[in-house]
Design a protein around this motif. Structure first.
Motif, PDB file in Angstrom:
ATOM      1  N   ASP A  61     -23.866   0.751   3.872  1.00 26.16           N
ATOM      2  CA  ASP A  61     -24.967   0.392   3.244  1.00 26.16           C
ATOM      3  C   ASP A  61     -25.903   1.255   4.808  1.00 26.16           C
ATOM      4  O   ASP A  61     -26.701   0.725   4.188  1.00 26.16           O
ATOM      5  CB  ASP A  61     -25.930  -0.836   2.800  1.00 26.16           C
ATOM      6  N   LEU A  62     -25.506   1.273   5.975  1.00 23.22           N
ATOM      7  CA  LEU A  62     -26.201   2.104   7.228  1.00 23.22           C
ATOM      8  C   LEU A  62     -26.806   0.581   7.372  1.00 23.22           C
ATOM      9  O   LEU A  62     -27.911   1.160   8.404  1.00 23.22           O
ATOM     10  CB  LEU A  62     -27.260   3.023   6.595  1.00 23.22           C
ATOM     11  N   GLY A  63     -26.641  -0.785   7.598  1.00 26.00           N
ATOM     12  CA  GLY A  63     -27.250  -1.555   7.525  1.00 26.00           C
ATOM     13  C   GLY A  63     -28.758  -1.795   7.253  1.00 26.00           C
ATOM     14  O   GLY A  63     -29.694  -2.905   7.829  1.00 26.00           O
ATOM     15  N   LEU A  64     -28.820  -1.457   6.356  1.00 21.87           N
ATOM     16  CA  LEU A  64     -30.259  -1.346   5.632  1.00 21.87           C
ATOM     17  C   LEU A  64     -30.560  -2.275   5.037  1.00 21.87           C
ATOM     18  O   LEU A  64     -31.695  -2.845   5.165  1.00 21.87           O
ATOM     19  CB  LEU A  64     -30.567   0.289   5.092  1.00 21.87           C
ATOM     20  N   GLY A  65     -29.721  -2.964   4.188  1.00 19.03           N
ATOM     21  CA  GLY A  65     -29.429  -4.420   3.883  1.00 19.03           C
ATOM     22  C   GLY A  65     -30.211  -5.641   4.214  1.00 19.03           C
ATOM     23  O   GLY A  65     -30.797  -6.507   3.813  1.00 19.03           O
ATOM     24  N   ALA A  66     -30.097  -5.433   6.084  1.00 14.75           N
ATOM     25  CA  ALA A  66     -30.675  -6.598   6.616  1.00 14.75           C
ATOM     26  C   ALA A  66     -31.908  -6.465   6.938  1.00 14.75           C
ATOM     27  O   ALA A  66     -33.297  -7.385   6.420  1.00 14.75           O
ATOM     28  CB  ALA A  66     -29.928  -6.853   7.700  1.00 14.75           C
TER      29      ALA A  66
END
Length: 485
Positions: A61-66
């Protein structure tokens, strides 16, 4: 939504996870037993490798969930913060849809070329099946990346307890699938698809729960899983794709390093050990993960709280609570892992005492780092996490290979992880967190100073301080939403 006390949320989440743990364990172990019965012990390790592949790829998710979790946690601060959170969700979902389609095309090409079976040294009789099952599993995972944001929204909404209950869904779907597919006489590797299908159902339910708990009546979630009716005011732009990607980069690196560190044992043993050792480790890990999930889910309750305030007292209590929970979990694993695995496998497969002890110690080590994982959630914090997890991964893989070659067998990966988690994550992570929570205390003290305070003690605004020691909150918000300002 009124904020619950950390203790109530912690106890409720941990208590629920412990309460459902026997059910989750029964679903997992029964599925494992039927899988081994239908496919055999030699194929079991490869089936688990495919079925749980998504656990090694959440960084897709390319780190976008955080960033979404952090924005949702702060959405109650003002209407503008709520609009920014909604805009971030909407743009992120669209971006992940593009990533999912592109990744699916790549997965189809790799599977068609037979690269998966070549990489993992799969026996000839399983080669075609593994490539096909791996491809289908990957495509299901990639195409549901936008749906995965619903889970991140629930974390930001402080609804980890609901995630615990929904977490039973994949195991239940997997058990039903294995039973039906096994009785139908399908080829062994097709038994690996039950868990990916169960995860799709889980994400759909998360999306529905997240929409219901977004507590402003006129706003509902649209088909992409984001908030409809929350467009920014006319004339103002939402967060640009470039700013979203830039903000997610350290999260992507940190998540990739951390998850590959946790899952590297499967790949090392698949490439360097025997099929029996891979199966032994896979079964031990299946017993490990439900217990670790108690600590992990309990730790999540601190994410939204630390997103709003770097409370030093809360940090100390969180470390004590999670480490204590880890000690209790380790004792439970040490006592139950061998007899339960013997029961599940019908005496055919049982983890060695060395592997069991290593897994138990690893539970304590990982629990000691969970507070820092949920505290260092701004951009600079994830930069620290990225550095720690990537260095730990770079050290763990050769240590695991070395351990296999020196006769440690299935115990090599957890023993390597104990060494790197303690020295490269727990200790440096605690030092960084201590520095940040201490700086936050000093900033609040200065903000409370009287107007006529002497030079050096002038009031400061902790919400606009961009110094890294305060957690970099203003930097994080500016990076992720600067085009809305």
């Amino acid at each position: 939504m009124a904020e619950r006390s950390w203790a109530a949320a912690f106890l409720r989440t941990a208590g629920l996870r412990i309460a459902v743990l026997p059910v989750a364990a029964a679903l997992t172990l029964t599925s494992a037993g039927f899988t081994m019965h239908f496919a055999g012990a030699a194929a079991f390790g490869f089936i688990v490798l495919v079925a749980q592949l998504r656990m090694a790829l959440p960084f897709a998710d390319l780190g976008l969930g955080a960033a979404v979790s952090r924005a949702v946690a702060r959405a109650g601060e003002s209407p503008a913060a709520r609009r920014e959170a909604a805009a971030l969700q909407r743009r992120t979902a669209r971006l992940l849809a593009v990533v999912g389609v592109a990744g699916s095309v790549l997965a189809l090409a790799v599977g068609r070329a037979g690269l998966w079976s070549w990489v993992f040294g799969v026996p000839d009789e399983l080669r075609g099946q593994l490539d096909a099952a791996m491809t289908i599993s990957l495509v299901l995972f990639l195409l549901t990346l936008p749906l995965g944001l619903a889970e991140r929204v629930m974390i930001g909404q402080d609804r980890a307890d609901q995630l615990v209950l929904l977490g039973l869904v994949p195991g239940g779907v997997n058990l039903a699938y294995v039973l039906l597919a096994g009785m139908a006489g399908v080829s062994p590797m097709w038994l690996a698809l039950g868990l990916p299908i169960g995860m799709v159902v889980f994400l759909l339910l998360c999306r529905r729960a997240a929409a219901r708990s977004w507590d402003t009546a006129p706003e509902v979630f649209d088909d992409a899983g984001t908030v409809a009716g929350s467009e920014p005011p006319k004339g103002s732009a939402g967060p640009s794709m470039g700013s979203i990607l830039y903000g997610g980069l350290p999260v992507l690196i940190a998540s990739a390093g951390m998850v590959l560190l946790e899952q590297h044992g499967r790949f090392v043993l698949a490439a360097a050990a025997t099929a029996e050792q891979l199966s032994e480790y896979s079964l031990a890990l299946q017993l490990y993960m439900p217990i670790y999930s108690v600590m992990y889910m309990a730790g999540i309750v601190f994410w939204p709280r630390f997103s709003r305030s770097l409370d030093r007292g809360l940090w100390i209590r969180a470390n004590a609570a999670l480490t204590g929970l880890g000690l209790a979990a380790a004792l439970g694993y040490l006592l139950l892992a061998r007899p339960v695995s013997r029961l599940v496998s019908g005496g055919e497969l049982q983890p060695s005492w060395m592997l069991t002890a290593a897994m138990a110690i690893l539970l304590v080590a990982q629990s000691a780092h969970l507070t820092q994982i949920n505290l260092l959630t701004d951009r600079s914090g994830f930069t620290w996490q990225a550095l720690m997890s990537c260095v730990a991964l770079a050290c763990a893989v050769p240590l695991s290979v070395l351990g296999v070659h020196h006769g440690l067998g299935a115990a090599a990966p957890p023993m390597a992880m104990i060494a790197v988690v303690v020295t490269l994550q727990v200790l440096p992570g605690a030092l960084v967190a201590a520095r940040r929570t201490g700086a936050a205390v000093r900033s609040l003290g200065e903000a409370a100073a009287p107007p006529d305070a002497p030079a050096g003690l002038t009031p400061a605004n902790p919400f606009t301080n961009t110094d890294e020691d305060t957690g970099g909150d203003a930097v994080d918000v500016t990076v992720m939403t600067r085009s809305t300002r």
